[in-house]
Motif scaffolding. Structure first.
Motif, PDB file in Angstrom:
ATOM      1  N   PRO A  73     -15.816  -1.569  13.291  1.00 30.22           N
ATOM      2  CA  PRO A  73     -15.375  -1.581  14.695  1.00 30.22           C
ATOM      3  C   PRO A  73     -14.688  -0.275  15.068  1.00 30.22           C
ATOM      4  O   PRO A  73     -14.119   0.419  14.220  1.00 30.22           O
ATOM      5  N   VAL A  74     -14.751   0.025  16.343  1.00 29.14           N
ATOM      6  CA  VAL A  74     -14.067   1.200  16.896  1.00 29.14           C
ATOM      7  C   VAL A  74     -12.787   0.723  17.582  1.00 29.14           C
ATOM      8  O   VAL A  74     -12.793  -0.273  18.307  1.00 29.14           O
ATOM      9  N   ARG A  75     -11.683   1.462  17.333  1.00 32.88           N
ATOM     10  CA  ARG A  75     -10.392   1.090  17.889  1.00 32.88           C
ATOM     11  C   ARG A  75     -10.042   2.038  19.044  1.00 32.88           C
ATOM     12  O   ARG A  75     -10.092   3.256  18.894  1.00 32.88           O
ATOM     13  N   LEU A  76      -9.737   1.434  20.250  1.00 28.90           N
ATOM     14  CA  LEU A  76      -9.354   2.234  21.415  1.00 28.90           C
ATOM     15  C   LEU A  76      -7.999   1.757  21.928  1.00 28.90           C
ATOM     16  O   LEU A  76      -7.632   0.585  21.801  1.00 28.90           O
ATOM     17  N   LYS A  77      -7.259   2.665  22.551  1.00 25.34           N
ATOM     18  CA  LYS A  77      -5.973   2.340  23.146  1.00 25.34           C
ATOM     19  C   LYS A  77      -6.189   1.845  24.576  1.00 25.34           C
ATOM     20  O   LYS A  77      -6.859   2.507  25.370  1.00 25.34           O
ATOM     21  N   VAL A  78      -5.608   0.676  24.909  1.00 27.36           N
ATOM     22  CA  VAL A  78      -5.739   0.115  26.255  1.00 27.36           C
ATOM     23  C   VAL A  78      -4.614   0.678  27.117  1.00 27.36           C
ATOM     24  O   VAL A  78      -3.427   0.441  26.847  1.00 27.36           O
ATOM     25  N   ILE A  79      -4.980   1.432  28.163  1.00 30.92           N
ATOM     26  CA  ILE A  79      -3.962   2.107  28.982  1.00 30.92           C
ATOM     27  C   ILE A  79      -3.727   1.411  30.326  1.00 30.92           C
ATOM     28  O   ILE A  79      -2.929   1.886  31.144  1.00 30.92           O
ATOM     29  N   GLY A  80      -4.422   0.284  30.558  1.00 27.93           N
ATOM     30  CA  GLY A  80      -4.211  -0.439  31.814  1.00 27.93           C
ATOM     31  C   GLY A  80      -5.334  -1.423  32.070  1.00 27.93           C
ATOM     32  O   GLY A  80      -6.196  -1.652  31.208  1.00 27.93           O
ATOM     33  N   GLY A  90      -5.435   5.607  37.329  1.00 25.32           N
ATOM     34  CA  GLY A  90      -5.461   6.773  36.466  1.00 25.32           C
ATOM     35  C   GLY A  90      -6.863   7.168  36.021  1.00 25.32           C
ATOM     36  O   GLY A  90      -7.874   6.801  36.636  1.00 25.32           O
ATOM     37  N   GLU A  91      -6.897   7.909  34.906  1.00 28.02           N
ATOM     38  CA  GLU A  91      -8.164   8.407  34.368  1.00 28.02           C
ATOM     39  C   GLU A  91      -8.251   8.075  32.889  1.00 28.02           C
ATOM     40  O   GLU A  91      -7.239   8.143  32.160  1.00 28.02           O
ATOM     41  N   VAL A  92      -9.440   7.692  32.445  1.00 29.08           N
ATOM     42  CA  VAL A  92      -9.660   7.334  31.046  1.00 29.08           C
ATOM     43  C   VAL A  92      -9.944   8.596  30.241  1.00 29.08           C
ATOM     44  O   VAL A  92     -10.869   9.363  30.564  1.00 29.08           O
ATOM     45  N   GLY A  93      -9.126   8.789  29.197  1.00 31.79           N
ATOM     46  CA  GLY A  93      -9.329   9.953  28.342  1.00 31.79           C
ATOM     47  C   GLY A  93      -9.953   9.574  27.007  1.00 31.79           C
ATOM     48  O   GLY A  93     -10.322   8.416  26.774  1.00 31.79           O
ATOM     49  N   ARG A  94     -10.036  10.541  26.109  1.00 31.48           N
ATOM     50  CA  ARG A  94     -10.631  10.320  24.795  1.00 31.48           C
ATOM     51  C   ARG A  94      -9.837   9.261  24.034  1.00 31.48           C
ATOM     52  O   ARG A  94      -8.611   9.295  23.981  1.00 31.48           O
ATOM     53  N   GLY A  95     -10.576   8.275  23.479  1.00 29.14           N
ATOM     54  CA  GLY A  95      -9.947   7.231  22.681  1.00 29.14           C
ATOM     55  C   GLY A  95      -9.239   6.179  23.497  1.00 29.14           C
ATOM     56  O   GLY A  95      -8.476   5.383  22.929  1.00 29.14           O
ATOM     57  N   GLU A  96      -9.502   6.125  24.799  1.00 30.89           N
ATOM     58  CA  GLU A  96      -8.795   5.174  25.663  1.00 30.89           C
ATOM     59  C   GLU A  96      -9.772   4.195  26.319  1.00 30.89           C
ATOM     60  O   GLU A  96     -10.981   4.448  26.410  1.00 30.89           O
ATOM     61  N   ALA A  97      -9.202   3.103  26.789  1.00 31.23           N
ATOM     62  CA  ALA A  97     -10.001   2.093  27.478  1.00 31.23           C
ATOM     63  C   ALA A  97      -9.156   1.414  28.541  1.00 31.23           C
ATOM     64  O   ALA A  97      -7.924   1.396  28.455  1.00 31.23           O
ATOM     65  N   VAL A  98      -9.832   0.841  29.560  1.00 25.72           N
ATOM     66  CA  VAL A  98      -9.175   0.074  30.625  1.00 25.72           C
ATOM     67  C   VAL A  98      -9.836  -1.293  30.703  1.00 25.72           C
ATOM     68  O   VAL A  98     -11.069  -1.391  30.745  1.00 25.72           O
ATOM     69  N   ALA A  99      -9.033  -2.336  30.684  1.00 25.97           N
ATOM     70  CA  ALA A  99      -9.578  -3.687  30.817  1.00 25.97           C
ATOM     71  C   ALA A  99     -10.111  -3.879  32.250  1.00 25.97           C
ATOM     72  O   ALA A  99      -9.398  -3.631  33.227  1.00 25.97           O
ATOM     73  N   LEU A 100     -11.365  -4.319  32.343  1.00 24.54           N
ATOM     74  CA  LEU A 100     -12.036  -4.487  33.632  1.00 24.54           C
ATOM     75  C   LEU A 100     -12.401  -5.941  33.856  1.00 24.54           C
ATOM     76  O   LEU A 100     -12.690  -6.675  32.905  1.00 24.54           O
ATOM     77  N   TYR A 101     -12.441  -6.317  35.127  1.00 24.91           N
ATOM     78  CA  TYR A 101     -12.894  -7.658  35.507  1.00 24.91           C
ATOM     79  C   TYR A 101     -14.005  -7.512  36.543  1.00 24.91           C
ATOM     80  O   TYR A 101     -14.015  -6.553  37.330  1.00 24.91           O
ATOM     81  N   THR A 102     -14.929  -8.457  36.531  1.00 22.79           N
ATOM     82  CA  THR A 102     -16.142  -8.352  37.345  1.00 22.79           C
ATOM     83  C   THR A 102     -15.831  -7.924  38.778  1.00 22.79           C
ATOM     84  O   THR A 102     -14.988  -8.512  39.446  1.00 22.79           O
ATOM     85  N   GLY A 103     -16.541  -6.885  39.232  1.00 18.49           N
ATOM     86  CA  GLY A 103     -16.374  -6.379  40.586  1.00 18.49           C
ATOM     87  C   GLY A 103     -15.401  -5.242  40.711  1.00 18.49           C
ATOM     88  O   GLY A 103     -15.283  -4.632  41.776  1.00 18.49           O
ATOM     89  N   ALA A 104     -14.690  -4.923  39.629  1.00 20.89           N
ATOM     90  CA  ALA A 104     -13.703  -3.852  39.682  1.00 20.89           C
ATOM     91  C   ALA A 104     -14.384  -2.484  39.595  1.00 20.89           C
ATOM     92  O   ALA A 104     -15.386  -2.317  38.889  1.00 20.89           O
ATOM     93  N   PRO A 105     -13.836  -1.462  40.285  1.00 20.07           N
ATOM     94  CA  PRO A 105     -14.402  -0.112  40.196  1.00 20.07           C
ATOM     95  C   PRO A 105     -14.256   0.468  38.794  1.00 20.07           C
ATOM     96  O   PRO A 105     -13.308   0.160  38.063  1.00 20.07           O
ATOM     97  N   ILE A 106     -15.210   1.299  38.415  1.00 17.39           N
ATOM     98  CA  ILE A 106     -15.151   1.996  37.133  1.00 17.39           C
ATOM     99  C   ILE A 106     -14.122   3.124  37.245  1.00 17.39           C
ATOM    100  O   ILE A 106     -14.209   3.963  38.149  1.00 17.39           O
TER     101      ILE A 106
END
Length: 403
Positions: A73-80, A90-106
């Motif tokens: 598995p790959v491990r990423l830091k959740v920043i929001g 904000g902006e997603v950088g290297r090694g980061e992730a944002v939790a998304l829910y259906t319909g949310a903007p990328i």
């Protein structure tokens, strides 16, 4: 006056009379269902208005997730997080992730999404067991593009089209006024339901069958009651009908001594044609009375319904400028024989199974048997002088008869 027309000739004459323009009215969305658009409708927005996600998951950079698997598995830091309606700022950088829910903007910086099913959250980190992919990203304008026309003048506002108009950003719609259609029953024998039925009397079924047919075709029925077989009474009722776009009469158009509607229209209006080579409904009459189109339908209940369906419904569709045809046609295999008629185009009532591609007779085909229209859902069309045998393929017109 023309007489003894073919079905095709009679329909052409009726449609030529449906050239008037109906007034336009503006309605809020909640009142526009079932109406007909009076103008083309362009989208006021892009939808979605920016790239968004079709799933719940995590937005990240695809290059950070290459090779992710159950074993590695790959491990990423959740920043929001980014619920629909509350985009991540904000902006997603290297090694980061944002939790998304259906319909949310990328979020900015992300170019892929991994499904929540392929992850496991651990505090402020997330483990990815599959690579992220752009396939679940819906691009900006994927459904609607600002300025593009998606609904046209003449389109019937179905549930889907009403929803589409809302998604395009329109709170109100310009639609054609419903055609006002007078419905007049004639005959000394006709009695309103609920009244005592005298010897030889019949209840006024035609008014209510025609009311339903007019509503179904997009019109506004105006029930004018019934008049006896007296020319003065018929003329008085016709003259007091008020502003109408079409008048329907049932009964009084055949050749009998008491068929007074035809006689009244001949004396005080213009009978354009009388009698069509069809069964049922041969004594159909089309006239004008002071500029008002009049469809004189036969009095037998089946004949009345069939002739309205074949002529009145197309008249209203043409008047409304609808983009859809008034009825469809298909082929089906006959499960029972159907009897034709010499020199006449015949419309037999049938029970159609679209799934099986078959049609069977409703039974007794007398024009007085209203049950055949209550439980049948199709007209089987037979050319003049032709019967149809069991197993033969026949032309069928499905009947809608739904609100």
């Amino acid at each position: 006056m023309r007489t003894n027309l073919s079905v095709e000739e009679a329909l052409e004459v009726v449609l030529e009379a449906a050239q008037g323009k109906l007034p336009v009215e503006e309605l809020p969305l909640k009142e526009a269902f079932g109406r007909v658009l009076a103008e083309d409708l362009a989208s006021l927005v892009d939808h979605p208005d920016q790239d968004d996600t079709a799933i719940d998951g995590y937005a990240c950079r695809s290059e950070d997730t290459l090779g992710a698997s159950l074993e590695r598995p790959v491990r990423l830091k959740v920043i929001g997080e980014s619920p629909a309606g509350r985009p991540f700022p904000g902006e997603v950088g290297r090694g980061e992730a944002v939790a998304l829910y259906t319909g949310a903007p990328i979020p900015k910086g992300a170019d892929a999404v991994v499904r929540v099913e392929d992850t496991r959250r651990k505090g402020d980190e997330v483990l990815l067991f599959a690579p992220a992919s752009p396939k679940d990203i819906r691009p900006k304008g994927d459904d609607l593009r600002r300025g593009e026309v998606y609904l046209r003048r003449g389109d019937l506002l179905t549930p889907g089209r009403l929803g589409l108009a809302a998604a395009m950003g329109h709170p109100r719609l310009r639609v054609f006024r419903r055609p006002r259609v007078g419905v007049l029953s004639t005959g000394d024998e006709v009695v309103e339901p609920g009244e005592p039925l005298p010897y030889g009397g019949v209840y006024n079924s035609n008014a209510y069958s025609l009311m339903g047919l007019v509503l179904e075709a997009g019109g506004e029925p105006v029930l004018l009651g019934k008049v006896p077989d007296e020319p003065e009474a018929v003329l008085a009722k016709l003259e007091e009908a008020g502003p109408l776009d079409l008048l329907l009469t049932s009964g009084g158009v055949s050749m009998g001594e008491y068929d007074v509607v035809r006689k009244v229209l001949e004396r005080h209006g213009e009978v354009v044609f009388w009698k069509v080579r069809q069964q049922p409904g041969g004594p159909l009459l089309f006239a004008r009375l002071g500029g008002l189109p009049v469809l004189g339908l036969p009095g037998n209940p089946v004949s009345s319904m069939v002739t309205f369906f074949l002529y009145g419904r197309p008249f209203l569709f043409r008047l409304l400028g609808r983009t859809d045809p008034p009825y469809g046609r298909m082929r089906a295999r006959a499960l029972t024989p159907f009897k034709g008629a010499k020199g006449k185009k015949v419309f037999r009532r049938g029970v159609l199974s679209v799934a099986e591609g078959t049609v069977r007779s409703t039974g007794n085909q007398s024009s007085g048997v209203l049950r055949s229209m209550a439980f049948g859902n199709a007209l089987v069309v037979l050319p003049p002088d032709q019967d149809a045998s069991e197993g033969e393929e026949v032309e069928v017109i499905p009947l809608t008869f739904v609100p």
